[in-house]
Design a protein around this motif. Structure first.
Motif, PDB file in Angstrom:
ATOM      1  N   GLY A  44       0.750  -1.176  -0.059  1.00  0.00           N
ATOM      2  CA  GLY A  44       0.064   0.016  -0.183  1.00  0.00           C
ATOM      3  C   GLY A  44       0.838   1.386  -0.196  1.00  0.00           C
ATOM      4  N   MET A  45       2.051   1.183   0.597  1.00  0.00           N
ATOM      5  CA  MET A  45       2.993   2.325   0.469  1.00  0.00           C
ATOM      6  C   MET A  45       3.374   2.767  -0.852  1.00  0.00           C
ATOM      7  N   LEU A  46       3.548   1.556  -1.642  1.00  0.00           N
ATOM      8  CA  LEU A  46       3.827   1.944  -3.182  1.00  0.00           C
ATOM      9  C   LEU A  46       2.522   2.393  -3.880  1.00  0.00           C
ATOM     10  N   SER A  47       1.709   1.552  -3.859  1.00  0.00           N
ATOM     11  CA  SER A  47       0.372   1.798  -4.716  1.00  0.00           C
ATOM     12  C   SER A  47      -0.347   2.921  -4.237  1.00  0.00           C
ATOM     13  N   GLY A  48      -0.674   3.060  -2.853  1.00  0.00           N
ATOM     14  CA  GLY A  48      -1.377   4.014  -2.444  1.00  0.00           C
ATOM     15  C   GLY A  48      -0.954   5.334  -2.281  1.00  0.00           C
ATOM     16  N   ARG A  49       0.061   5.524  -1.844  1.00  0.00           N
ATOM     17  CA  ARG A  49       0.970   6.681  -1.486  1.00  0.00           C
ATOM     18  C   ARG A  49       1.735   7.127  -2.829  1.00  0.00           C
ATOM     19  N   ALA A  50       2.355   6.234  -3.346  1.00  0.00           N
ATOM     20  CA  ALA A  50       3.270   6.457  -4.556  1.00  0.00           C
ATOM     21  C   ALA A  50       2.593   6.440  -5.897  1.00  0.00           C
ATOM     22  N   GLY A  51       1.415   5.683  -5.834  1.00  0.00           N
ATOM     23  CA  GLY A  51       0.532   5.715  -7.098  1.00  0.00           C
ATOM     24  C   GLY A  51       1.210   4.840  -8.094  1.00  0.00           C
ATOM     25  N   MET A  52       1.993   3.841  -7.720  1.00  0.00           N
ATOM     26  CA  MET A  52       2.615   2.788  -8.457  1.00  0.00           C
ATOM     27  C   MET A  52       2.041   1.523  -8.457  1.00  0.00           C
ATOM     28  N   LEU A  53       1.435   1.038  -9.299  1.00  0.00           N
ATOM     29  CA  LEU A  53       0.781  -0.173  -9.239  1.00  0.00           C
ATOM     30  C   LEU A  53       1.700  -1.671  -9.623  1.00  0.00           C
ATOM     31  N   SER A  54       2.074  -2.282  -8.664  1.00  0.00           N
ATOM     32  CA  SER A  54       2.978  -3.149  -8.874  1.00  0.00           C
ATOM     33  C   SER A  54       2.062  -4.674  -8.831  1.00  0.00           C
ATOM     34  N   PHE A  55       2.324  -5.508 -10.128  1.00  0.00           N
ATOM     35  CA  PHE A  55       1.736  -6.677 -10.387  1.00  0.00           C
ATOM     36  C   PHE A  55       2.792  -7.627  -9.878  1.00  0.00           C
ATOM     37  N   GLY A  56       3.803  -7.629  -9.257  1.00  0.00           N
ATOM     38  CA  GLY A  56       5.022  -8.442  -9.185  1.00  0.00           C
ATOM     39  C   GLY A  56       5.582  -8.352  -7.708  1.00  0.00           C
ATOM     40  N   HIS A  57       4.947  -8.162  -6.607  1.00  0.00           N
ATOM     41  CA  HIS A  57       5.324  -7.755  -5.380  1.00  0.00           C
ATOM     42  C   HIS A  57       5.859  -9.201  -4.729  1.00  0.00           C
ATOM     43  N   ALA A  58       5.309 -10.246  -5.281  1.00  0.00           N
ATOM     44  CA  ALA A  58       5.656 -11.398  -4.637  1.00  0.00           C
ATOM     45  C   ALA A  58       7.324 -11.647  -4.985  1.00  0.00           C
ATOM     46  N   ALA A  59       7.956 -11.203  -5.748  1.00  0.00           N
ATOM     47  CA  ALA A  59       9.181 -11.080  -6.069  1.00  0.00           C
ATOM     48  C   ALA A  59       9.960 -11.080  -4.748  1.00  0.00           C
ATOM     49  N   TYR A  60       9.585  -9.747  -4.142  1.00  0.00           N
ATOM     50  CA  TYR A  60      10.540  -9.290  -2.906  1.00  0.00           C
ATOM     51  C   TYR A  60      10.193  -9.917  -1.639  1.00  0.00           C
ATOM     52  N   PHE A  61       8.889 -10.371  -1.768  1.00  0.00           N
ATOM     53  CA  PHE A  61       8.234 -11.341  -0.552  1.00  0.00           C
ATOM     54  C   PHE A  61       8.926 -12.806  -0.296  1.00  0.00           C
ATOM     55  N   GLY A  62       9.082 -13.214  -1.710  1.00  0.00           N
ATOM     56  CA  GLY A  62       9.744 -14.673  -1.868  1.00  0.00           C
ATOM     57  C   GLY A  62      11.241 -14.577  -1.472  1.00  0.00           C
ATOM     58  N   LEU A  63      11.926 -13.522  -2.152  1.00  0.00           N
ATOM     59  CA  LEU A  63      13.424 -13.552  -1.857  1.00  0.00           C
ATOM     60  C   LEU A  63      13.748 -13.246  -0.519  1.00  0.00           C
ATOM     61  N   GLY A  64      13.043 -12.569   0.293  1.00  0.00           N
ATOM     62  CA  GLY A  64      12.984 -12.278   1.611  1.00  0.00           C
ATOM     63  C   GLY A  64      13.007 -13.544   2.373  1.00  0.00           C
ATOM     64  N   ALA A  65      12.162 -14.386   2.017  1.00  0.00           N
ATOM     65  CA  ALA A  65      11.553 -15.768   2.788  1.00  0.00           C
ATOM     66  C   ALA A  65      12.980 -16.721   2.199  1.00  0.00           C
ATOM     67  N   PHE A  66      13.377 -16.739   1.081  1.00  0.00           N
ATOM     68  CA  PHE A  66      14.508 -17.315   0.633  1.00  0.00           C
ATOM     69  C   PHE A  66      15.739 -16.977   1.657  1.00  0.00           C
ATOM     70  N   ALA A  67      15.914 -15.789   1.573  1.00  0.00           N
ATOM     71  CA  ALA A  67      17.193 -15.247   2.293  1.00  0.00           C
ATOM     72  C   ALA A  67      17.279 -15.654   3.685  1.00  0.00           C
ATOM     73  N   THR A  68      16.164 -15.497   4.324  1.00  0.00           N
ATOM     74  CA  THR A  68      16.156 -16.012   5.755  1.00  0.00           C
ATOM     75  C   THR A  68      16.303 -17.139   6.054  1.00  0.00           C
ATOM     76  N   VAL A  69      15.827 -18.203   4.817  1.00  0.00           N
ATOM     77  CA  VAL A  69      15.901 -19.489   5.354  1.00  0.00           C
ATOM     78  C   VAL A  69      17.544 -19.857   5.394  1.00  0.00           C
ATOM     79  N   HIS A  70      18.221 -19.183   4.054  1.00  0.00           N
ATOM     80  CA  HIS A  70      19.678 -19.494   4.110  1.00  0.00           C
ATOM     81  C   HIS A  70      20.292 -19.127   5.204  1.00  0.00           C
ATOM     82  N   ALA A  71      19.987 -17.839   5.692  1.00  0.00           N
ATOM     83  CA  ALA A  71      20.539 -17.251   7.028  1.00  0.00           C
ATOM     84  C   ALA A  71      20.377 -18.139   8.300  1.00  0.00           C
TER      85      ALA A  71
END
Length: 405
Positions: A44-71
């Motif tokens: 919502g910070m990106l789409s609501g406040r900045a007005g940029m409609l992203s259709f691929g935010h799962a990329a950063y959610f998923g990378l955060g998940a995998f990086a945490t598992v590796h750590a």
């Protein structure tokens, strides 16, 4: 202001008391609701406040998940990165990739920007099963929470409080950002980017910063997801994850700060509560999204705001009358729609068609604790009557609201 602060304090106290009020299964669902609320707030910070409609935010959610598992596998939950701090790895991963992806994506705007973000997420979704060293192939990666700071983190209650602490801290930081000059400029980026450029601001740099901050908190949410599930699979890059956060944010209302979090929490609970009872729960979710976009574009938070303004203008008594009409209309329309959908879903299923062919007729369909004959007119008159009554109440509520406003 004082009322808002009191409601926030009451909400935090309620969240802190949930482990004493809920069963283990519902507490796990509450953890997923908190994670979804953080993910939606970052979006919502990106789409609501900045007005940029992203259709691929799962990329950063998923990378955060995998990086945490590796750590978690590399550090073992001790040393410089104990288990409670592991989500920071997901945030850093989301921030790093968000800066790189945002630099390219924000070169364009509108539909082109949305397609670029979708392409990035789909690229990761396609590559993840092939890069087994990074993403574990189709089976994904698993890990274990290690004890730290005198806590074992083996119980659901401890994981819940750790998730709650991170979510509250992240929401506080997002709110603080919205009050800074950079946050104000992000809002101006949505309103009129051309005027902002004319005033001498670096519009592209502002877009990249908004994108990167949103990706960072999305990665933090992914890290909490990995910490909770002790695993990550390439399915976190699926387009459905990106679509879900878009739907949740807009159902809650991207125009307000807590709107996306509200929508995500409610829709996540809706999924847990309804998915075991019916196969059509995704249809109901889609119908709800369409209805909200048609009749309440500001989302559920906008409805609450409209109700508060109505109380200020007309008083509690008239506002309560309008609310009663709205609630009655919603209940009748929902009951009629659900009955019709469930009957049609069972009627069109392969199992029922095989049963009807074997019985050479139309067997009764069990629903709501009793059988209903598809050939009987009364079976279909019931939902028709419910929908008609609900429609009448909806028209009356609209007129009453118009006259009161």
């Amino acid at each position: 202001m004082r009322t808002t602060l009191s409601l926030l304090v009451a909400g935090v106290v309620l969240l802190a008391a949930l482990p004493a009020l809920l069963s283990a299964g519902l507490l796990i669902a509450s953890i997923q609701m908190l994670i979804a609320a953080l993910f939606a707030s970052a979006y919502g910070m990106l789409s609501g406040r900045a007005g940029m409609l992203s259709f691929g935010h799962a990329a950063y959610f998923g990378l955060g998940a995998f990086a945490t598992v590796h750590a978690m596998n590399a550090f073992g939950g001790s040393g410089l990165l104990p288990t409670p701090l592991m989500p920071l790895v997901g945030a850093v991963a989301g921030l790093a990739v968000g800066i790189a992806a945002g630099w390219f994506a924000t070169q364009r705007s509108g539909t082109t920007f949305a397609m670029i973000t979708l392409a990035i997420a789909e690229l990761l979704h396609a590559l993840a099963p092939q890069l087994k060293g990074l993403f574990g192939g189709e089976s994904g990666l698993s890990t274990m929470r290690a004890p730290a700071w005198g806590l074992a983190f083996g119980s659901t209650i401890q994981v819940y409080y750790l998730t709650l602490a991170w979510v509250l801290a992240a929401l506080g930081l997002l709110y603080f950002h919205s009050r800074t000059p950079a946050g104000r400029l992000t809002l101006a980026l949505r309103e009129n980017a051309h005027r902002l450029r004319f005033l001498g601001y670096d519009v592209h740099g502002l877009g990249v910063s908004a994108f990167a901050i949103s990706a960072m908190f999305s990665g933090l949410a992914g890290g909490l997801q990995a910490l909770s599930n002790e695993a990550a699979n390439y399915a976190v890059f699926d387009a459905g994850v990106s679509a879900t956060v878009v739907l949740n944010s807009y159902i809650g209302g991207v125009g307000s700060f807590l709107g996306p979090a509200l929508g995500a929490a409610l829709m996540t609970f809706f999924g847990y509560a309804v998915s075991d009872a019916t196969q059509s729960w995704l249809l109901y979710q889609g119908v709800l999204f369409v209805l909200v976009m048609m009749f309440a574009p500001a989302g559920l938070s906008g409805l609450f705001g409209a109700g508060a303004r109505l109380v200020e203008r007309t008083g509690w008594r008239r506002a309560a009358g309008v609310a009663a009409l709205v609630a009655g209309a919603a209940l009748l329309l929902a009951a009629g729609g659900v009955f019709a959908v469930e009957m049609l879903q069972r009627l069109c299923s392969h199992d029922y068609r095989a049963l009807a062919q074997a019985a050479a007729g139309w067997p009764a369909i069990p629903l709501l604790g009793r059988p209903w004959s598809p050939a009987a007119a009364s079976t279909w008159l019931l939902p028709a009557a419910l929908l008609a009554c609900g429609g009448v109440l909806a028209v009356a509520a609209r007129r009453r609201f118009g006259s009161a406003a």
